[in-house]
Design an enzyme around this catalytic site. Sequence first.
Site, mmCIF file in Angstrom:
data_model
loop_
_atom_site.group_PDB
_atom_site.id
_atom_site.type_symbol
_atom_site.label_atom_id
_atom_site.label_comp_id
_atom_site.label_asym_id
_atom_site.label_seq_id
_atom_site.Cartn_x
_atom_site.Cartn_y
_atom_site.Cartn_z
ATOM 1 N N LYS A 58 22.614 -0.220 20.958
ATOM 2 C CA LYS A 58 22.982 0.460 19.720
ATOM 3 C C LYS A 58 21.881 1.390 19.237
ATOM 4 O O LYS A 58 22.129 2.495 18.789
ATOM 5 C CB LYS A 58 23.341 -0.563 18.638
ATOM 6 C CG LYS A 58 24.822 -0.886 18.663
ATOM 7 C CD LYS A 58 25.169 -2.100 17.852
ATOM 8 C CE LYS A 58 24.862 -3.369 18.594
ATOM 9 N NZ LYS A 58 25.586 -4.544 18.138
ATOM 10 N N LYS B 80 10.202 -2.436 18.639
ATOM 11 C CA LYS B 80 10.748 -2.248 17.284
ATOM 12 C C LYS B 80 9.667 -1.704 16.346
ATOM 13 O O LYS B 80 9.943 -0.874 15.485
ATOM 14 C CB LYS B 80 11.318 -3.565 16.744
ATOM 15 C CG LYS B 80 12.607 -3.988 17.430
ATOM 16 C CD LYS B 80 13.771 -3.258 16.847
ATOM 17 C CE LYS B 80 15.055 -3.174 17.629
ATOM 18 N NZ LYS B 80 15.415 -4.084 18.624
ATOM 19 N N LYS C 277 19.120 1.263 29.384
ATOM 20 C CA LYS C 277 20.218 0.354 29.077
ATOM 21 C C LYS C 277 21.083 0.861 27.935
ATOM 22 O O LYS C 277 20.635 1.670 27.120
ATOM 23 C CB LYS C 277 19.683 -1.042 28.773
ATOM 24 C CG LYS C 277 19.055 -1.158 27.417
ATOM 25 C CD LYS C 277 18.991 -2.603 26.940
ATOM 26 C CE LYS C 277 18.550 -2.621 25.500
ATOM 27 N NZ LYS C 277 18.768 -3.787 24.747
HETATM 28 P P1 TYM Z 1 22.134 -8.305 20.631
HETATM 29 O O1 TYM Z 1 22.946 -8.357 19.395
HETATM 30 O O2 TYM Z 1 21.185 -7.180 20.836
HETATM 31 O O3 TYM Z 1 23.083 -8.321 21.895
HETATM 32 C C1 TYM Z 1 24.062 -9.324 22.044
HETATM 33 C C2 TYM Z 1 24.237 -9.704 23.489
HETATM 34 O O4 TYM Z 1 24.592 -8.572 24.271
HETATM 35 C C3 TYM Z 1 23.704 -8.442 25.359
HETATM 36 N N1 TYM Z 1 23.485 -7.015 25.656
HETATM 37 C C4 TYM Z 1 23.469 -6.531 26.899
HETATM 38 N N2 TYM Z 1 23.663 -7.122 28.092
HETATM 39 C C5 TYM Z 1 23.616 -6.344 29.190
HETATM 40 N N3 TYM Z 1 23.395 -4.993 29.148
HETATM 41 C C6 TYM Z 1 23.192 -4.362 27.965
HETATM 42 N N4 TYM Z 1 23.000 -3.065 27.924
HETATM 43 C C7 TYM Z 1 23.227 -5.134 26.768
HETATM 44 N N5 TYM Z 1 23.077 -4.855 25.448
HETATM 45 C C8 TYM Z 1 23.222 -6.024 24.779
HETATM 46 C C9 TYM Z 1 22.425 -9.099 24.923
HETATM 47 O O5 TYM Z 1 21.655 -9.495 26.021
HETATM 48 C C10 TYM Z 1 22.955 -10.267 24.123
HETATM 49 O O6 TYM Z 1 23.273 -11.341 24.967
HETATM 50 N N6 TYM Z 1 18.596 -11.740 20.007
HETATM 51 C C11 TYM Z 1 20.015 -11.559 20.290
HETATM 52 C C12 TYM Z 1 20.921 -12.247 19.294
HETATM 53 C C13 TYM Z 1 20.646 -13.698 19.116
HETATM 54 C C14 TYM Z 1 20.846 -14.733 20.063
HETATM 55 C C15 TYM Z 1 20.440 -15.929 19.410
HETATM 56 C C16 TYM Z 1 21.350 -14.766 21.357
HETATM 57 C C17 TYM Z 1 20.129 -14.251 17.995
HETATM 58 N N7 TYM Z 1 20.009 -15.609 18.165
HETATM 59 C C18 TYM Z 1 20.524 -17.160 20.050
HETATM 60 C C19 TYM Z 1 21.420 -16.006 21.990
HETATM 61 C C20 TYM Z 1 21.015 -17.182 21.350
HETATM 62 C C21 TYM Z 1 20.295 -10.073 20.225
HETATM 63 O O7 TYM Z 1 19.636 -9.321 19.604
HETATM 64 O O8 TYM Z 1 21.404 -9.701 20.880
#
Ligand code: TYM
Length: 330
Positions: free
Chosen positions: A197, A111, A194
């Site tokens: 967004k 980031k 992967k």
């Molecule tokens: P975020 O918003 O980037 O993504 C949400 C969830 O989607 C999964 N994901 C994927 N899984 C497989 N392949 C992909 N290409 C892919 N893109 C996204 C992510 O692994 C995630 O599970 N840090 C987290 C949000 C968060 C969170 C938490 C999660 C904040 N607090 C507490 C669990 C527990 C995040 O940025 O996810």
Amino acid sequence: MEIVVSGIRPTGNLHLGNYFGAVRAFVQMQREYDCRFFIADWHSLTTHPHPDNIVRNAYTILAEYLACGLDPEQATIYIQSDVPEVLELYLYLNMNAYLGELERTTSFKEKARQQPDNVNAGLLTYPALMAADILLHKGVKVPVGKDQEQNMEMARKFARRFNTIYGVDYFAEPQSYSLAGKAVKVPGLDGSGKMGKSDGNCIYLMDDEKTISKKVMKAVTDSGPTEPNSEKPDVIQNLFTFMEIVSTPEVYQHFDELYNNCSIRYGDMKKQLAADINAYAAPIRERIAEFSADQDQLRRIARQGAERAREHAAKTIEEVRRIIGFRSGK
Ligand code: TYM
């Protein structure tokens, strides 16, 4: 009953990475566990300091959660910023989070590279807020995709450290959870690693059939194998990994055989892939429209979820205060 916690940042609509990496597991887990699923709107401020409309984005994800099958009667579903208790735990965890380890995390480095003019402290302490989200509920199982592994490691480290510093056995170490027992990584179809967004390569649950088809047909391929049973180059492997996730094993095997005997036509494979994606997305797409049309219902669900989440959260905060040694006059 074991407690499950997970969240998604509302920086855009849900895409197939979110769905196959996380939300599909949420839907199954809500029947068996005590689940707390939230929308991580505070987290999204680390990369989107001025979201067009943070409230609207959060409600969009809420409608999408419901359309995917999350049931507010079975799971606690809430918006992170409606539960301010998490900030107090975030503060305590930050006191025991060290600059070196935070700077070393891959997502921070990534980031920082992507937004060199905005390497803010929230970005640095992102793993502490994520750990606070989980530990606030004393969550033990966390359904997430493969990309969250390092954040999960940090959450375990912060839980352990809290216990060690205060000489207690209070927080259990939360574990990642995936449906088939194997962390999911939905690849990008543009040849990148992967779907994400910030990579601009997403197929959204909201996309209509034509858009899905267009995006899939554009997927990067090569001129095809010339030797039987040859190893698949990365872009082709991505296409197969995708198919493994969204299609039946028979369909996957069929195209795998065609690849191995060098008679594969990627156009046919992509058509099949687009049809299989649409079969998942079409019913969800319809329900998103239905849930989005009733904003009062969404507000009601968010309010009820926040109330339930705050009850659990207040109990943890009270216990954590006691453990640390705060004795309020109240
Ligand atoms: P975020 O918003 O980037 O993504 C949400 C969830 O989607 C999964 N994901 C994927 N899984 C497989 N392949 C992909 N290409 C892919 N893109 C996204 C992510 O692994 C995630 O599970 N840090 C987290 C949000 C968060 C969170 C938490 C999660 C904040 N607090 C507490 C669990 C527990 C995040 O940025 O996810």
